[in-house]
Design a protein around this motif. Sequence first.
Motif, PDB file in Angstrom:
ATOM      1  N   GLY A 194      27.044  51.299  57.713  1.00  0.00           N
ATOM      2  CA  GLY A 194      28.860  51.341  57.749  1.00  0.00           C
ATOM      3  C   GLY A 194      29.164  50.144  57.020  1.00  0.00           C
ATOM      4  N   GLN A 195      30.603  50.160  56.863  1.00  0.00           N
ATOM      5  CA  GLN A 195      31.086  49.206  55.911  1.00  0.00           C
ATOM      6  C   GLN A 195      31.976  48.198  56.662  1.00  0.00           C
ATOM      7  N   ASN A 196      31.996  47.013  56.080  1.00  0.00           N
ATOM      8  CA  ASN A 196      32.950  45.970  56.877  1.00  0.00           C
ATOM      9  C   ASN A 196      33.822  44.905  55.912  1.00  0.00           C
ATOM     10  N   PRO A 197      34.349  45.403  54.802  1.00  0.00           N
ATOM     11  CA  PRO A 197      34.888  44.593  53.738  1.00  0.00           C
ATOM     12  C   PRO A 197      36.060  43.697  54.475  1.00  0.00           C
ATOM     13  N   ARG A 198      36.267  42.751  53.966  1.00  0.00           N
ATOM     14  CA  ARG A 198      37.314  41.665  54.674  1.00  0.00           C
ATOM     15  C   ARG A 198      38.448  41.717  54.057  1.00  0.00           C
ATOM     16  N   VAL A 199      38.348  42.334  52.755  1.00  0.00           N
ATOM     17  CA  VAL A 199      39.550  42.222  51.741  1.00  0.00           C
ATOM     18  C   VAL A 199      39.778  43.811  51.274  1.00  0.00           C
ATOM     19  N   MET A 200      41.213  43.923  51.311  1.00  0.00           N
ATOM     20  CA  MET A 200      41.551  45.388  50.345  1.00  0.00           C
ATOM     21  C   MET A 200      42.422  44.788  49.318  1.00  0.00           C
ATOM     22  N   VAL A 201      42.153  45.721  48.024  1.00  0.00           N
ATOM     23  CA  VAL A 201      42.770  45.098  46.898  1.00  0.00           C
ATOM     24  C   VAL A 201      43.446  46.294  46.347  1.00  0.00           C
ATOM     25  N   ILE A 202      44.675  46.372  45.853  1.00  0.00           N
ATOM     26  CA  ILE A 202      45.438  47.615  45.335  1.00  0.00           C
ATOM     27  C   ILE A 202      45.629  46.838  43.964  1.00  0.00           C
ATOM     28  N   ALA A 203      45.041  47.833  42.955  1.00  0.00           N
ATOM     29  CA  ALA A 203      44.782  47.637  41.620  1.00  0.00           C
ATOM     30  C   ALA A 203      45.597  48.777  40.895  1.00  0.00           C
ATOM     31  N   LEU A 262      39.534  49.152  59.747  1.00  0.00           N
ATOM     32  CA  LEU A 262      38.548  47.945  59.161  1.00  0.00           C
ATOM     33  C   LEU A 262      38.812  46.673  59.407  1.00  0.00           C
ATOM     34  N   LYS A 263      40.277  46.553  59.951  1.00  0.00           N
ATOM     35  CA  LYS A 263      40.848  45.345  60.175  1.00  0.00           C
ATOM     36  C   LYS A 263      40.460  44.213  58.984  1.00  0.00           C
ATOM     37  N   VAL A 264      40.993  44.501  57.891  1.00  0.00           N
ATOM     38  CA  VAL A 264      40.950  43.575  56.727  1.00  0.00           C
ATOM     39  C   VAL A 264      41.689  42.283  56.963  1.00  0.00           C
ATOM     40  N   ASP A 265      41.153  41.068  56.519  1.00  0.00           N
ATOM     41  CA  ASP A 265      42.004  39.924  56.625  1.00  0.00           C
ATOM     42  C   ASP A 265      42.784  39.513  55.626  1.00  0.00           C
ATOM     43  N   GLU A 266      42.636  40.465  54.341  1.00  0.00           N
ATOM     44  CA  GLU A 266      43.587  39.955  53.316  1.00  0.00           C
ATOM     45  C   GLU A 266      43.865  41.283  52.522  1.00  0.00           C
ATOM     46  N   ILE A 267      44.977  41.321  51.916  1.00  0.00           N
ATOM     47  CA  ILE A 267      45.380  42.447  50.847  1.00  0.00           C
ATOM     48  C   ILE A 267      45.941  41.899  49.784  1.00  0.00           C
ATOM     49  N   ILE A 268      45.192  42.047  48.651  1.00  0.00           N
ATOM     50  CA  ILE A 268      45.669  41.559  47.332  1.00  0.00           C
ATOM     51  C   ILE A 268      46.186  42.645  46.414  1.00  0.00           C
ATOM     52  N   VAL A 269      47.512  42.262  45.939  1.00  0.00           N
ATOM     53  CA  VAL A 269      48.091  43.300  45.051  1.00  0.00           C
ATOM     54  C   VAL A 269      47.802  42.583  43.520  1.00  0.00           C
ATOM     55  N   LEU A 270      46.923  43.463  42.917  1.00  0.00           N
ATOM     56  CA  LEU A 270      46.647  42.843  41.466  1.00  0.00           C
ATOM     57  C   LEU A 270      47.189  43.604  40.372  1.00  0.00           C
ATOM     58  N   GLY A 271      48.116  42.903  39.628  1.00  0.00           N
ATOM     59  CA  GLY A 271      48.784  43.439  38.458  1.00  0.00           C
ATOM     60  C   GLY A 271      48.123  43.095  37.227  1.00  0.00           C
ATOM     61  N   HIS A 272      48.373  43.625  36.181  1.00  0.00           N
ATOM     62  CA  HIS A 272      47.629  43.041  35.007  1.00  0.00           C
ATOM     63  C   HIS A 272      48.601  43.404  33.739  1.00  0.00           C
TER      64      HIS A 272
END
Length: 217
Positions: free
Chosen positions: A37-46, A98-108
Amino acid sequence: MSDPVSPQLAHLIDGYRRFRRTGWTPRVERWRELGEGQNPRVMVIACSDSRVDPAQIFDTDPGEMFVVRNVAAMVPPFETAPGHHGVSAALEFAVQVLKVDEIIVLGHGMCGGCQAALTQRLHGAEPGQGGFIADWIALLDEARGPVIAAHGTHGPAAERAMELAGVRTSLANLRTFPCIATKEARGTLRLTGAFFAISDGVLHLLDQQTGEFNPVA
Ligand SMILES: [Zn+2]
């Protein structure tokens, strides 16, 4: 007879074999754990752009980040109209299951999607001929106004301003999702804006008090 392999696919298969040898085999125990199973603590939107791979920029392993990539790293606002809401489905899974603790929006830097939003050069295009992109990046229309007022529609300053405005727009749209707003208010979910350009290799983080993006030392 097997299908012929293109040079492009052959290149990827070489990389896969390298990964099996140097990345997968030496850490097989870790991968077996992840098999459960997976348990990532962070979601990233890139962005889908080939130059902004979150796993490379943050030097993470499989299992650490739940990632959505799309044109211009956009989050649409919370909408219940019929349609195929891919980003919303991923957000729902990350936040509620997943109940991630953090969502990061990553622009470039040099984001083609943001540039098209700025110039509106795909405006009126047919679906399949740029129309899907035009419709998607219309999510940036509101943010575009102040950018063109300050910088016009062309040039590096306008493009960078649009890219940074895109991150702010996605963060604002994230907060239109009731489950996200509630968790953020409770302090169980953090939203972060970030920006990276491969040309200088510097990660910037948005200070949400000042609205400025500051380089990470
Ligand atoms: Zn992009």
